[in-house]
Design a protein around this motif. Sequence first.
Motif, short mmCIF file in Angstrom:
data_model
loop_
_atom_site.label_atom_id
_atom_site.label_comp_id
_atom_site.label_asym_id
_atom_site.label_seq_id
_atom_site.Cartn_x
_atom_site.Cartn_y
_atom_site.Cartn_z
N LYS A 21 0.86 -0.95 -0.18
CA LYS A 21 -0.33 0.22 -0.23
C LYS A 21 1.28 1.11 -0.19
O LYS A 21 0.95 1.97 -0.71
CB LYS A 21 -0.79 -0.16 1.19
N ARG A 24 2.24 1.94 -3.04
CA ARG A 24 1.30 2.17 -4.79
C ARG A 24 1.27 3.56 -4.29
O ARG A 24 0.84 4.45 -5.80
CB ARG A 24 0.08 0.99 -3.95
N LYS A 25 1.21 4.64 -3.00
CA LYS A 25 1.14 5.32 -2.39
C LYS A 25 1.96 6.31 -3.31
O LYS A 25 1.91 7.50 -3.20
CB LYS A 25 0.17 5.70 -1.50
N LYS A 27 4.24 5.56 -5.33
CA LYS A 27 3.95 6.03 -7.25
C LYS A 27 3.37 6.89 -7.72
O LYS A 27 3.90 7.02 -8.41
CB LYS A 27 3.82 4.47 -7.76
N GLN A 28 2.22 7.18 -6.91
CA GLN A 28 1.33 8.08 -7.42
C GLN A 28 1.46 9.30 -6.78
O GLN A 28 0.85 10.53 -7.72
CB GLN A 28 -0.54 8.17 -6.40
N LEU A 29 2.32 9.15 -5.97
CA LEU A 29 2.90 11.60 -5.98
C LEU A 29 4.21 11.28 -6.26
O LEU A 29 4.23 12.46 -6.11
CB LEU A 29 3.16 11.13 -4.47
N THR A 30 4.81 10.61 -7.54
CA THR A 30 5.52 11.42 -8.22
C THR A 30 4.97 12.27 -9.04
O THR A 30 4.04 12.28 -9.18
CB THR A 30 5.95 9.96 -9.11
N SER A 33 3.16 11.05 -12.02
CA SER A 33 1.79 10.54 -12.15
C SER A 33 0.73 11.28 -11.84
O SER A 33 -0.20 11.40 -12.28
CB SER A 33 2.17 9.16 -10.66
N LEU A 34 1.52 11.92 -11.11
CA LEU A 34 0.74 13.93 -10.52
C LEU A 34 0.40 14.02 -12.22
O LEU A 34 -1.00 15.01 -12.01
CB LEU A 34 1.31 14.33 -10.29
N GLN A 37 -2.14 11.94 -14.10
CA GLN A 37 -3.66 12.46 -13.10
C GLN A 37 -4.32 13.95 -13.66
O GLN A 37 -5.04 13.80 -13.79
CB GLN A 37 -3.45 12.64 -12.02
#
Length: 110
Positions: A21, A24-25, A27-30, A33-34, A37
């Motif tokens: 978890k 994954r979080k 990686k979402q905040l790179t 990725s931002l 998004q």
Amino acid sequence: MFRRTFWFTAGAAAGVWATTKVNRKLKQLTPESLAAQAANKAIEAGHRLKDFALDVRDGMAQREAELGEVLGLNDHPEVPGPRRVAAIENRNNPKYVERSTYSYNRNEDH
């Protein structure tokens, strides 16, 4: 002995789950990725705006038709089209008057 094995396995599974978890979080905040998004959200907002504009246009056409019926504007289909204006005047026409080439530019030097 069985209890220790159970709790060891449960702890290891919880650790793997938590690590997954967190990764994954992260990686979402790179930044990449931002940015992806944000681009996806912008595209989605654009589609929603386009759908809204199409709905408004359809509603306007429907209301215009309703008003045309109520006001009786649809009874006269032989409405003349827009008049066309010649882009170039005919110099052979006697109405053609040659104008002087005086400049009316107030910004030019005097």
